[in-house]
Design a protein around this motif. Sequence first.
Motif, PDB file in Angstrom:
ATOM      1  N   SER A  28     -32.697   5.652  -1.736  1.00 53.07           N
ATOM      2  CA  SER A  28     -33.181   5.751  -3.118  1.00 53.07           C
ATOM      3  C   SER A  28     -34.382   4.833  -3.222  1.00 53.07           C
ATOM      4  O   SER A  28     -34.514   3.887  -2.442  1.00 53.07           O
ATOM      5  CB  SER A  28     -32.097   5.336  -4.124  1.00 53.07           C
ATOM      6  N   GLY A  29     -35.227   5.081  -4.204  1.00 49.27           N
ATOM      7  CA  GLY A  29     -36.411   4.260  -4.349  1.00 49.27           C
ATOM      8  C   GLY A  29     -36.092   2.800  -4.568  1.00 49.27           C
ATOM      9  O   GLY A  29     -36.678   1.919  -3.943  1.00 49.27           O
ATOM     10  N   ALA A  30     -35.106   2.550  -5.442  1.00 46.58           N
ATOM     11  CA  ALA A  30     -34.757   1.155  -5.758  1.00 46.58           C
ATOM     12  C   ALA A  30     -34.206   0.439  -4.540  1.00 46.58           C
ATOM     13  O   ALA A  30     -34.539  -0.719  -4.262  1.00 46.58           O
ATOM     14  CB  ALA A  30     -33.723   1.132  -6.885  1.00 46.58           C
ATOM     15  N   LEU A  31     -33.360   1.125  -3.767  1.00 45.99           N
ATOM     16  CA  LEU A  31     -32.768   0.514  -2.578  1.00 45.99           C
ATOM     17  C   LEU A  31     -33.840   0.226  -1.523  1.00 45.99           C
ATOM     18  O   LEU A  31     -33.845  -0.826  -0.900  1.00 45.99           O
ATOM     19  CB  LEU A  31     -31.680   1.438  -2.009  1.00 45.99           C
ATOM     20  N   ASP A  76     -37.012  -0.284  -2.086  1.00 42.67           N
ATOM     21  CA  ASP A  76     -37.822  -1.401  -2.598  1.00 42.67           C
ATOM     22  C   ASP A  76     -37.136  -2.728  -2.299  1.00 42.67           C
ATOM     23  O   ASP A  76     -37.783  -3.714  -1.959  1.00 42.67           O
ATOM     24  CB  ASP A  76     -38.050  -1.261  -4.093  1.00 42.67           C
TER      25      ASP A  76
END
Length: 212
Positions: A207-210, A212
């Motif tokens: 996922s994008g947040a992970l 990042d």
Amino acid sequence: AYLIAALQGIDPVVGQTAQAMLQAPQASPPKTLITALINDIAATSAPSILVLDDYHVIEAPSVHEAVTFLLDLMPPPEQGMHLVVATRADPPLPIPRLRGRGQLTELYAADLRFTLQETGAFLSEVVGLALSTEQVAALEKRTEGWIAGLQLAALSLRGRDDVSGFIEAFTGSHRYVLDYLTEEVLNQQSGDTRAFLLGTSILKRLSGALCD
């Protein structure tokens, strides 16, 4: 300057005026340079294809505006030049307008993959493998029509007795495929990108947040 140099490989006369403008003490507006180039292109009879590769890395709005200006005023292809834009994302150019005018040919990943028929022709006529229709279909499915993957699989298949077993086991972890991807893809990335790929490779889902 690179654009002018590329065009002069077709006709040394093209771009001389624009080149002089670039070397002048006072910079000329991009549209003035493009206009001078277009006039030279229209005057030459040499057929040509201008390729702008890796266009997705360009972020400067002024460059997109200049290319749009070039597209609007460029002579029709039958008078000399085609423009090819190779990019990994749709560029901020007037794509809908060009599409509506019938002035655009678009090629996406699906267009570059081998079809089942093309896969069979490649394996039999080019590589010289005698495979059944089912084996060809299985290999096409496992490679998703990726031409380099088909070539690597064909090299590995030569001299093998258990063809069906090999095709069933053929994946991206095959040594030839790993060598190819390491040399042609991974080694071309920056150190930061390789570190990011290594760090996220342990994740089962991204996922994008992970990331990042």
